[in-house]
Motif scaffolding. Structure first.
Motif, mmCIF file in Angstrom:
data_model
loop_
_atom_site.group_PDB
_atom_site.id
_atom_site.type_symbol
_atom_site.label_atom_id
_atom_site.label_comp_id
_atom_site.label_asym_id
_atom_site.label_seq_id
_atom_site.Cartn_x
_atom_site.Cartn_y
_atom_site.Cartn_z
ATOM 1 N N GLY B 98 -17.815 46.940 43.058
ATOM 2 C CA GLY B 98 -16.883 47.327 44.117
ATOM 3 C C GLY B 98 -15.845 48.328 43.644
ATOM 4 O O GLY B 98 -15.633 48.512 42.438
ATOM 5 N N VAL B 99 -15.194 48.978 44.604
ATOM 6 C CA VAL B 99 -14.138 49.951 44.305
ATOM 7 C C VAL B 99 -13.057 49.290 43.447
ATOM 8 O O VAL B 99 -12.630 48.177 43.733
ATOM 9 C CB VAL B 99 -13.536 50.502 45.615
ATOM 10 C CG1 VAL B 99 -12.273 51.312 45.338
ATOM 11 C CG2 VAL B 99 -14.569 51.357 46.344
ATOM 12 N N GLY B 100 -12.666 49.993 42.384
ATOM 13 C CA GLY B 100 -11.635 49.492 41.484
ATOM 14 C C GLY B 100 -12.164 48.604 40.369
ATOM 15 O O GLY B 100 -11.444 48.312 39.418
ATOM 16 N N GLU B 101 -13.422 48.188 40.488
ATOM 17 C CA GLU B 101 -13.997 47.328 39.446
ATOM 18 C C GLU B 101 -14.640 48.168 38.346
ATOM 19 O O GLU B 101 -15.073 49.289 38.582
ATOM 20 C CB GLU B 101 -15.035 46.383 40.052
ATOM 21 C CG GLU B 101 -14.437 45.364 41.004
ATOM 22 C CD GLU B 101 -15.501 44.438 41.582
ATOM 23 O OE1 GLU B 101 -16.594 44.330 41.010
ATOM 24 O OE2 GLU B 101 -15.230 43.833 42.628
ATOM 25 N N ALA B 102 -14.742 47.583 37.157
ATOM 26 C CA ALA B 102 -15.285 48.303 36.003
ATOM 27 C C ALA B 102 -16.807 48.267 35.995
ATOM 28 O O ALA B 102 -17.415 47.213 36.166
ATOM 29 C CB ALA B 102 -14.749 47.694 34.718
ATOM 30 N N SER B 103 -17.407 49.443 35.803
ATOM 31 C CA SER B 103 -18.856 49.510 35.641
ATOM 32 C C SER B 103 -19.234 49.660 34.171
ATOM 33 O O SER B 103 -20.341 49.306 33.778
ATOM 34 C CB SER B 103 -19.421 50.692 36.424
ATOM 35 O OG SER B 103 -18.775 51.887 36.040
ATOM 36 N N VAL B 104 -18.330 50.212 33.368
ATOM 37 C CA VAL B 104 -18.650 50.450 31.962
ATOM 38 C C VAL B 104 -17.383 50.300 31.131
ATOM 39 O O VAL B 104 -16.284 50.605 31.607
ATOM 40 C CB VAL B 104 -19.274 51.856 31.774
ATOM 41 C CG1 VAL B 104 -18.296 52.972 32.130
ATOM 42 C CG2 VAL B 104 -19.796 52.070 30.354
ATOM 43 N N ALA B 105 -17.553 49.815 29.907
ATOM 44 C CA ALA B 105 -16.415 49.737 28.983
ATOM 45 C C ALA B 105 -16.901 50.044 27.573
ATOM 46 O O ALA B 105 -17.980 49.604 27.162
ATOM 47 C CB ALA B 105 -15.771 48.353 29.031
ATOM 48 N N VAL B 106 -16.111 50.844 26.877
ATOM 49 C CA VAL B 106 -16.389 51.174 25.478
ATOM 50 C C VAL B 106 -15.128 50.852 24.684
ATOM 51 O O VAL B 106 -14.056 51.371 24.997
ATOM 52 C CB VAL B 106 -16.747 52.672 25.310
ATOM 53 C CG1 VAL B 106 -16.904 53.019 23.828
ATOM 54 C CG2 VAL B 106 -18.014 53.012 26.079
#
Lengths: 81, 163
Positions: B98-106
């Motif tokens: 959803g909007v504002g949610e994280a799809s990727v993190a490094v």
């Protein structure tokens, strides 16, 4: 020999399936796989030149020699992130 | 073992994952943190509401998981060869985001910020170019489309090479 080809994202939509088995002659290369796919799935002909391909989960070039039982993947331009 | 030497366990602590649920970014920071790290960089990619005039309601991600993990591992190996003392964690979410949610993190740590910033920037850029993950945009008007950046054959990632 028989190999498996996986489709993802728009390639999966255009082919209507997520994977297919192909019968290839011994000595076939990845270029032969692409040719056979374009015959069997006319819907992805235009997309194919923009796709990368992987064999057994590693990017591979057209001259890559295909082995029986390998897993080929058709990889449209990626858009992760 | 010499008492002054530290075990080189950097590969062992690196972490790569494809997840279906919310990414725990705090956990990633903790995972890459260490007493030897003086710099900790966390990049989080989130779903944006607006693309020009177009309004996104949510994104959906698809992944070739076995290859994505292999690619992330390879990128980390290259990063270790270019910058010293890194600890690396890379996580991508699949399914609906959803909007504002994280799809990727490094998350990257190093002794100093210069290396940590450089490695984190290179890792996310290269992930976006190479790792087999695709996003589908679901727009406010009810339409949807796969996002496939235009790419010529020459620009495609060559096998086993650094881009």
């Amino acid at each position: 020999m028989i190999i498996r080809v996986l489709f993802f994202a728009v390639a999966k939509d255009l082919c209507g399936i997520s994977q297919v088995e192909l019968a290839l002659s011994e000595g076939a290369t990845l270029a032969d796989v692409k040719h056979q796919l374009s015959q069997q799935f006319p819907g992805i002909r235009e997309l194919l030149p923009r796709c990368a391909f992987a064999v057994d989960q590693e990017y591979a070039n057209d001259d890559y020699l295909i082995q029986a039982g390998c897993e080929v993947a058709c990889i449209p331009p990626v858009s992760g992130g | 073992m010499k008492p002054t030497s530290l075990p080189d366990n950097r590969q062992a602590v690196d972490f790569f994952a494809i997840v279906q649920n919310k990414i725990d970014t705090q956990q990633l920071l903790e995972r890459t943190g260490s007493e030897n790290a003086g710099a900790n960089v966390l990049f989080v990619g989130t779903t944006r509401r607006l693309t020009g005039n177009l309004v996104t309601t949510y994104l959906e991600y698809e992944c070739y998981e076995a290859m994505a993990i292999k690619e992330m591992r390879m990128l980390a190996e290259i990063a270790h060869s270019r910058w010293s003392d890194l600890r690396i964690a890379m996580v991508h979410r699949t399914g609906v985001v959803g909007v504002g949610e994280a799809s990727v993190a490094v998350s990257v740590s190093s002794a100093h910020r210069k290396e940590a910033f450089a490695a984190a920037a290179w890792l996310i850029e290269t992930l976006k170019q190479r790792v087999p993950i695709w996003k589908k945009e679901y727009w406010l008007d009810g339409s949807s489309e796969w996002i496939h950046p235009e790419m010529t054959e020459q620009e495609q990632p060559p096998r086993g090479q650094e881009t």
